[in-house]
Design a protein around this motif. Sequence first.
Motif, PDB file in Angstrom:
ATOM      1  N   ASP A   1       3.924   2.249 -62.475  1.00 22.76           N
ATOM      2  CA  ASP A   1       3.716   0.849 -62.817  1.00 22.76           C
ATOM      3  C   ASP A   1       3.981   0.654 -64.325  1.00 22.76           C
ATOM      4  O   ASP A   1       4.697  -0.258 -64.737  1.00 22.76           O
ATOM      5  CB  ASP A   1       2.256   0.552 -62.453  1.00 22.76           C
ATOM      6  CG  ASP A   1       1.877  -0.892 -62.598  1.00 22.76           C
ATOM      7  OD1 ASP A   1       2.641  -1.624 -63.210  1.00 22.76           O
ATOM      8  OD2 ASP A   1       0.813  -1.261 -62.097  1.00 22.76           O
TER       9      ASP A   1
ATOM     10  N   GLY B   1       4.334  -4.848 -55.670  1.00 24.44           N
ATOM     11  CA  GLY B   1       4.691  -4.876 -57.091  1.00 24.44           C
ATOM     12  C   GLY B   1       5.926  -5.733 -57.327  1.00 24.44           C
ATOM     13  O   GLY B   1       6.017  -6.463 -58.318  1.00 24.44           O
TER      14      GLY B   1
ATOM     15  N   VAL C   1       5.144  -9.323 -57.676  1.00 19.92           N
ATOM     16  CA  VAL C   1       4.590  -9.646 -59.005  1.00 19.92           C
ATOM     17  C   VAL C   1       5.738  -9.802 -60.006  1.00 19.92           C
ATOM     18  O   VAL C   1       5.812 -10.776 -60.769  1.00 19.92           O
ATOM     19  CB  VAL C   1       3.625  -8.537 -59.482  1.00 19.92           C
ATOM     20  CG1 VAL C   1       3.157  -8.787 -60.906  1.00 19.92           C
ATOM     21  CG2 VAL C   1       2.443  -8.414 -58.539  1.00 19.92           C
ATOM     22  N   LEU C   2       6.650  -8.847 -59.988  1.00 23.53           N
ATOM     23  CA  LEU C   2       7.768  -8.880 -60.937  1.00 23.53           C
ATOM     24  C   LEU C   2       8.663 -10.089 -60.699  1.00 23.53           C
ATOM     25  O   LEU C   2       9.159 -10.714 -61.635  1.00 23.53           O
ATOM     26  CB  LEU C   2       8.588  -7.587 -60.815  1.00 23.53           C
ATOM     27  CG  LEU C   2       7.822  -6.308 -61.192  1.00 23.53           C
ATOM     28  CD1 LEU C   2       8.655  -5.074 -60.888  1.00 23.53           C
ATOM     29  CD2 LEU C   2       7.423  -6.321 -62.667  1.00 23.53           C
TER      30      LEU C   2
ATOM     31  N   ARG D   1       7.786 -12.955 -59.600  1.00 23.41           N
ATOM     32  CA  ARG D   1       7.135 -14.152 -60.156  1.00 23.41           C
ATOM     33  C   ARG D   1       7.300 -14.217 -61.667  1.00 23.41           C
ATOM     34  O   ARG D   1       7.350 -15.292 -62.256  1.00 23.41           O
ATOM     35  CB  ARG D   1       5.647 -14.174 -59.785  1.00 23.41           C
ATOM     36  CG  ARG D   1       5.391 -14.612 -58.356  1.00 23.41           C
ATOM     37  CD  ARG D   1       3.939 -14.994 -58.127  1.00 23.41           C
ATOM     38  NE  ARG D   1       3.016 -13.870 -58.232  1.00 23.41           N
ATOM     39  CZ  ARG D   1       2.758 -13.027 -57.219  1.00 23.41           C
ATOM     40  NH1 ARG D   1       3.334 -13.197 -56.051  1.00 23.41           N
ATOM     41  NH2 ARG D   1       1.922 -12.021 -57.370  1.00 23.41           N
ATOM     42  N   GLN D   2       7.410 -13.046 -62.303  1.00 31.78           N
ATOM     43  CA  GLN D   2       7.569 -13.035 -63.771  1.00 31.78           C
ATOM     44  C   GLN D   2       8.991 -13.401 -64.174  1.00 31.78           C
ATOM     45  O   GLN D   2       9.256 -13.721 -65.328  1.00 31.78           O
ATOM     46  CB  GLN D   2       7.228 -11.646 -64.320  1.00 31.78           C
ATOM     47  CG  GLN D   2       5.741 -11.339 -64.221  1.00 31.78           C
ATOM     48  CD  GLN D   2       5.421  -9.876 -64.504  1.00 31.78           C
ATOM     49  OE1 GLN D   2       6.319  -9.078 -64.782  1.00 31.78           O
ATOM     50  NE2 GLN D   2       4.160  -9.520 -64.422  1.00 31.78           N
TER      51      GLN D   2
END
Length: 205
Positions: free
Chosen positions: A29, A122, A125-126, A128-129
């Motif tokens: 991570d 994961g 999440v990435l 969305r960034q």
Amino acid sequence: MRADMKAELVPDMLTELRAATAEAHARLDRAFGALDLADRDGLTRFLSAHAIGMEPLFPAFRSFVEDELGMACPDYPAMLREDLRSLGDDQDGLPQLAVAPALRAPRAQVGVSYVVAGSRLGMAVLRRQGYWGDRTASGTAGRYMEDESGHAVWKSLMPWLKGQSFDQGEREAVTAAALAAFSSFASAFAVSAGRKNTMETGADG
Ligand code: HEM
């Protein structure tokens, strides 16, 4: 101790995998999380490391998803190939990792599938960034990042892992395979550092 009491103390396979791989996940991570995906080179490195790390794992993942869960398996190697092609990456130069013995053991597919399916959390999440490129344009490098079908695999895998019973040898084999799968991505991250893609190298190679 009575056998039924002992059985109650054994955690389900999902709980055991989470505990056994927590440190490996935290390391990965941090490694992948440090890449700047808004940058073209950062995204290329990220996707090429995933392509390298996925390669030795994918046959086990696909068999498990299709044969055990009875679902269609997202074709991650194909998505990664297409994404890297969109970025002009020279895939002939992708290093190949050896297949660790733990990945060939009976029941290894379970541990590998935990890691590959879990990695989609994961990815969400990435995503969305944000990352380099226009995800709505054709030729975008977002096939792997945008895939939602892996999340469906994860949602089926969780109850499967909680409900299935494994003997001690199987539990050890599943855990060893999951750790080997994390190592595959960690090695891939390391070897991807030395790569240059075709766009970067240009005329002076
Ligand atoms: C190849 C790289 C990666 C692999 C193989 C991987 C693997 C996994 C696995 C197996 C899980 C499931 C854990 C569980 O609930 O049992 C998970 C969850 C998760 N991962 Fe990763 N991961 C990777 C990279 C990342 C990165 C770069 C991030 C940083 C954004 C990240 C963030 C998360 C988050 C937020 C969860 C959900 C945790 C939760 O809901 O409890 N992962 N990952």
